[in-house]
Design a protein around this motif. Structure first.
Motif, PDB file in Angstrom:
ATOM      1  N   ALA A  96       8.139  13.794  10.249  1.00 19.28           N
ATOM      2  CA  ALA A  96       7.210  14.336   9.251  1.00 19.28           C
ATOM      3  C   ALA A  96       7.016  13.359   8.091  1.00 19.28           C
ATOM      4  CB  ALA A  96       7.732  15.676   8.737  1.00 19.28           C
ATOM      5  N   THR A  97       8.119  12.768   7.615  1.00 17.98           N
ATOM      6  CA  THR A  97       8.038  11.836   6.482  1.00 17.98           C
ATOM      7  C   THR A  97       7.273  10.578   6.861  1.00 17.98           C
ATOM      8  OG1 THR A  97      10.153  12.661   5.653  1.00 17.98           O
ATOM      9  CG2 THR A  97       9.398  10.543   4.792  1.00 17.98           C
ATOM     10  N   PHE A  98       7.591   9.990   8.023  1.00 19.74           N
ATOM     11  CA  PHE A  98       6.923   8.751   8.440  1.00 19.74           C
ATOM     12  C   PHE A  98       5.435   8.988   8.702  1.00 19.74           C
ATOM     13  CE2 PHE A  98      10.902   6.837   8.317  1.00 19.74           C
ATOM     14  CZ  PHE A  98      10.852   5.499   8.696  1.00 19.74           C
ATOM     15  N   LYS A  99       5.098  10.133   9.276  1.00 17.79           N
ATOM     16  CA  LYS A  99       3.681  10.427   9.492  1.00 17.79           C
ATOM     17  C   LYS A  99       2.952  10.529   8.150  1.00 17.79           C
ATOM     18  CE  LYS A  99       3.386  12.804  13.980  1.00 17.79           C
ATOM     19  NZ  LYS A  99       2.105  12.233  14.427  1.00 17.79           N
ATOM     20  N   GLU A 156       0.807   7.052   8.542  1.00 18.56           N
ATOM     21  CA  GLU A 156      -0.466   7.264   9.230  1.00 18.56           C
ATOM     22  C   GLU A 156      -1.679   7.052   8.318  1.00 18.56           C
ATOM     23  OE1 GLU A 156      -0.258  10.795  11.700  1.00 18.56           O
ATOM     24  OE2 GLU A 156       0.831   9.623  13.222  1.00 18.56           O
ATOM     25  N   PRO A 157      -1.592   7.374   6.984  1.00 18.67           N
ATOM     26  CA  PRO A 157      -2.725   7.023   6.114  1.00 18.67           C
ATOM     27  C   PRO A 157      -2.939   5.503   6.010  1.00 18.67           C
ATOM     28  CG  PRO A 157      -1.358   8.701   5.073  1.00 18.67           C
ATOM     29  CD  PRO A 157      -0.608   8.224   6.280  1.00 18.67           C
ATOM     30  N   ARG A 197       0.836  -1.218   0.000  1.00 22.76           N
ATOM     31  CA  ARG A 197       0.000   0.000   0.000  1.00 22.76           C
ATOM     32  C   ARG A 197       0.865   1.260   0.000  1.00 22.76           C
ATOM     33  NH1 ARG A 197      -3.892  -0.484   4.907  1.00 22.76           N
ATOM     34  NH2 ARG A 197      -4.459   1.630   4.240  1.00 22.76           N
ATOM     35  N   LEU A 198       1.993   1.225   0.745  1.00 24.38           N
ATOM     36  CA  LEU A 198       2.879   2.394   0.756  1.00 24.38           C
ATOM     37  C   LEU A 198       3.450   2.638  -0.633  1.00 24.38           C
ATOM     38  CD1 LEU A 198       4.577   4.638   2.042  1.00 24.38           C
ATOM     39  CD2 LEU A 198       6.273   2.915   2.664  1.00 24.38           C
ATOM     40  N   LEU A 199       3.941   1.588  -1.278  1.00 27.76           N
ATOM     41  CA  LEU A 199       4.554   1.746  -2.604  1.00 27.76           C
ATOM     42  C   LEU A 199       3.539   2.257  -3.623  1.00 27.76           C
ATOM     43  CD1 LEU A 199       6.773  -1.480  -2.632  1.00 27.76           C
ATOM     44  CD2 LEU A 199       7.566   0.892  -2.539  1.00 27.76           C
ATOM     45  N   GLU A 200       2.274   1.810  -3.493  1.00 25.55           N
ATOM     46  CA  GLU A 200       1.218   2.284  -4.417  1.00 25.55           C
ATOM     47  C   GLU A 200       0.931   3.772  -4.214  1.00 25.55           C
ATOM     48  OE1 GLU A 200      -2.237  -0.089  -3.819  1.00 25.55           O
ATOM     49  OE2 GLU A 200      -1.238  -1.959  -4.393  1.00 25.55           O
ATOM     50  N   ALA A 201       1.026   4.233  -2.970  1.00 22.51           N
ATOM     51  CA  ALA A 201       0.660   5.613  -2.657  1.00 22.51           C
ATOM     52  C   ALA A 201       1.774   6.614  -2.942  1.00 22.51           C
ATOM     53  CB  ALA A 201       0.277   5.713  -1.175  1.00 22.51           C
ATOM     54  N   LEU A 202       2.997   6.151  -3.166  1.00 20.32           N
ATOM     55  CA  LEU A 202       4.128   7.074  -3.372  1.00 20.32           C
ATOM     56  C   LEU A 202       3.955   7.879  -4.654  1.00 20.32           C
ATOM     57  CD1 LEU A 202       7.206   4.830  -2.439  1.00 20.32           C
ATOM     58  CD2 LEU A 202       6.267   6.729  -1.103  1.00 20.32           C
ATOM     59  N   ALA A 220      11.575   2.971   5.929  1.00 21.23           N
ATOM     60  CA  ALA A 220      10.120   2.900   6.128  1.00 21.23           C
ATOM     61  C   ALA A 220       9.594   1.510   5.759  1.00 21.23           C
ATOM     62  CB  ALA A 220       9.427   3.978   5.283  1.00 21.23           C
ATOM     63  N   LEU A 221      10.105   0.929   4.694  1.00 23.76           N
ATOM     64  CA  LEU A 221       9.665  -0.413   4.299  1.00 23.76           C
ATOM     65  C   LEU A 221      10.075  -1.444   5.343  1.00 23.76           C
ATOM     66  CD1 LEU A 221      10.501  -0.214   0.484  1.00 23.76           C
ATOM     67  CD2 LEU A 221       8.208  -0.342   1.502  1.00 23.76           C
TER      68      LEU A 221
END
Length: 686
Positions: free
Chosen positions: A330-333, A337-338, A255-260, A302-303
């Motif tokens: 800031a970056t991790f949030k 968080e989403p 999900r993180l990779l899709e949202a980048l 992060a991954l």
């Protein structure tokens, strides 16, 4: 045998020796000279060369006590050939001036300089000679040792000389079987020690100064061997420990990779896969991820964090400064968080009720915790810490890193460790300094990054630089102006950040100029940085607090004040703050002439390349490994004689012999580590 067993070494001197880490007679054998002085001969004044150190004899021809400006005593010395040399003293007693009367014969030793009226020595060592006396010369070159306050060279050298009388026979001193010693090692250890402490008059001073004498190579070989086997033994120890299996289902990572908003580089994907494979193993990961400024190490971290969270474990990420830790927060949030993964903040400035509540959430299992060294303090407890991420690890003391890792110890399980650094580490250094870590390299920058054009400009062209800054800001660009001090100092010529802020604010009317330095309150720093990131400030005057972690894509101009005072790695880090957007970026290295040879070499390297690995190799060559790694005071890699740049050719033989010793002679390994690393070995688990 303690040093107090030596004649004349009482408790007071023992305490001074202890400050140097010299507690035993053996420690004194291996306390090696920094350099040598040749007091075995006299040099005619006519043969003196500026920059050289020499010993001369002559008669005082004239004395003058000058009181205009800085008080000083000037003495003119003439030798038998009638050649003259000036002696200059700034710190002297009236009685000293009386002893240096015309007609007095002196034996002087010091560095020759070019003075206003010819060659001179400033504060030379000298001895008054009796009329007609023949000066006595030293029998060997005089070693100059690292020392401490209150312990003079003569006294320390005398103590080491006493210790050398107790040097055992060759067979008792050698820890490496002679038949195992490779050709690279050269002479015996006993012969090498006696040579470096007592070089004969005919010794090649240039060869000794360069560290290339066979005696020095023998000692460097054994020191590198001790360093290598200690790290290999540590690695074996870690491999026998167990760690939690952090192999989740991959849903959060997908999900993180899709949202980048960008596509990860091939290098990022490769390194992230290496980390994921380590985390899925029951052996504790100990991996160093190095990548140049802006290469994308944060995404890899992060991954890894999400892999731990998917497996039901906590993650602690620590950074050396609040500014860098806040950037990670800031970056991790923004990224996590989403996805429904809360990110907790724990730093020194968090106080009172907010701190208590944060500590309770961490103890209850908050999945991701980001902070500074505050994470390592007593009172911080984790429920299930499975992964520790340390950014810019060399900025932390070893004991601090140990404290954080040990918070994750649960029964027989130890947390995985991921270490990030934007300081590219040369291969030779990684081989020796990180034999206990797996090393991954992100060797690719994201597409769209533009090379930073770098120029070196003398301070007398300062007005021209300010005018260029005005023109760039008029086009909507932003700029950093970095200063090396916060306040004005009489001793240093560096411009203070506060003075420069006032200067630029006056010189650039209509532009907003901000100020950021380490002594500001956290809330002030955060407000200034937020304003700069939002484009509300055109110019940010800052100290080197912005060296790492600050990401403002619209900032395309970097001016570094007194750049000759900074190291290559730090200059490269600062330059990495620009060139992050589509605009062509530039870096101006302001310097105060005249430049020394070392500073000139650094600035030329920066002008010629943006390649972090080439810069790191040059930095290693210029500064040495302890300073490159930031480990001078941490108990790691404090090499006494070896130089990883100079002695890189020894490393393959060191590794081969190290493997054999570990397999066939483990008792000798223990003795080698005790001899060369000593008390520092207790930090090796970091």
């Amino acid at each position: 045998m303690p040093v107090t067993r030596l004649p004349g070494v009482g408790p007071a001197q023992a305490a001074m020796l202890a400050r140097l880490g010299l507690d035993t007679v053996r420690d004194l054998w291996f306390h090696l000279p920094l350099r040598y002085e040749d007091r075995t001969r006299l040099t005619p004044i006519a043969d003196l060369v500026p920059g050289a150190r020499a010993q001369v004899v002559g008669e005082v021809a004239h004395v003058e006590h000058m009181t205009r400006g800085r008080s000083q005593l000037k003495v003119w010395l003439a030798d038998a050939a009638g050649q003259g040399l000036g002696l200059r003293f700034f710190h002297f007693h009236r009685s000293q001036a009386g002893r240096l009367a015309p007609g007095t014969r002196l034996l002087c030793y010091g560095e020759v300089r070019q003075g206003g009226l010819g060659l001179e020595m400033v504060h030379p060592e000298y001895r008054v000679l009796e009329p007609g006396a023949v000066p006595t010369m030293e029998a060997q070159l005089s070693p100059v040792y690292p020392t401490t306050e209150g312990l003079g060279q003569k006294r320390l050298a005398g103590t080491i000389a006493k210790a050398l009388t107790l040097l055992p026979a060759e067979s008792a001193l050698e820890l490496i079987p002679p038949s195992w010693l490779p050709e690279e090692a050269g002479m015996s250890l006993r012969a090498a020690l006696l040579y470096v402490h007592r070089p004969p008059p005919e010794a090649d001073l240039a060869e000794l100064a360069a560290g290339r004498h066979p005696a020095q190579r023998r000692l460097a070989f054994e020191e590198l061997l001790a360093q290598h086997v200690s790290l290999k033994r540590l690695r074996a120890l870690i491999q026998h420990q167990r760690a939690p299996l952090l192999a989740g289902d991959g849903a959060l990572r997908a999900r993180l990779l899709e949202a980048l908003p960008f596509v990860p580089t091939a290098a990022q994907r490769r390194v992230a896969a290496e980390v994921a494979a380590d985390l899925a193993s029951a052996r504790p990961m100990l991996r160093l991820v190095q990548g140049d400024v802006g290469s994308g190490k944060t995404l890899v971290a992060a991954l890894a964090a999400l892999a731990a969270v998917e497996a039901g474990y906590q993650v602690a990420l620590t950074a050396p400064t609040e500014l860098l830790a806040e950037q990670h927060l800031a970056t991790f949030k923004r990224w996590l968080e989403p996805l429904g993964v809360p990110v907790e903040w724990l730093a020194g400035k968090l106080q009172g009720r907010a701190r208590r509540q944060a500590l309770e959430r961490v103890a209850a299992g908050a999945p991701v915790v980001i902070g500074t060294h505050a994470l390592m303090q007593e009172g911080v407890t984790f429920a299930r810490l499975g992964l520790v991420i340390v950014d810019e690890q060399h900025r932390f003391g070893v004991q601090q890193r140990l404290a954080l890792r040990d918070k994750g110890a649960s029964g027989t399980l130890m947390p995985h460790q991921l270490v990030l650094t934007a300081t590219p580490i040369p291969r030779t250094l990684a081989m020796a300094a990180y034999a206990d870590l797996d090393v991954s390299v992100i060797d690719e920058l994201p597409p769209g990054r533009t090379p930073v054009r770098t120029v070196a400009v003398a301070q007398d062209r300062r007005a021209e630089v300010i005018e260029r800054l005005r023109a760039a800001c008029a086009q909507g660009r932003q700029a950093y102006w970095v200063c090396t001090l916060i306040e004005t100092s009489e001793q240093l010529r560096a411009q203070a950040a506060e003075a420069v802020h006032a200067e630029l604010a006056a010189a650039l009317p209509g532009l907003r100029v901000g100020l950021l330095h380490g002594r500001m309150k956290p809330a002030q720093k955060q407000a200034v940085m937020a304003a700069f990131q939002a484009g509300e400030l055109s110019v940010l005057v800052a100290t080197t607090v912005i060296e790492v972690g600050v990401d403002v894509p619209r900032a395309s101009v970097m001016v570094i004040e007194n750049s000759e005072r900074l190291g290559l790695a730090q200059l490269h880090q600062l330059r990495g703050r620009v060139g992050r957007g589509a605009d062509e970026s530039s870096c101006v290295l302001l310097y105060q002439p005249p430049l020394g040879e070392l500073a000139r070499s650094r600035l030329n390297t920066l002008r010629q390349t943006c390649d972090g690995f080439r810069i790191a190799e040059k930095d290693l060559e210029l500064r040495g490994p302890g300073e490159v790694l930031g480990t001078r005071q941490t108990g790691e890699l404090c090499l006494r004689i070896a130089d990883l740049s100079r002695d890189a050719a020894l490393l393959p033989a060191v590794q081969r012999l190290g493997e054999r010793l570990l397999a066939e002679a483990p008792a000798r390994v223990e003795a080698l580590i005790a001899r060369w690393i000593g008390a520092a070995a207790r930090y090796a688990r970091a």
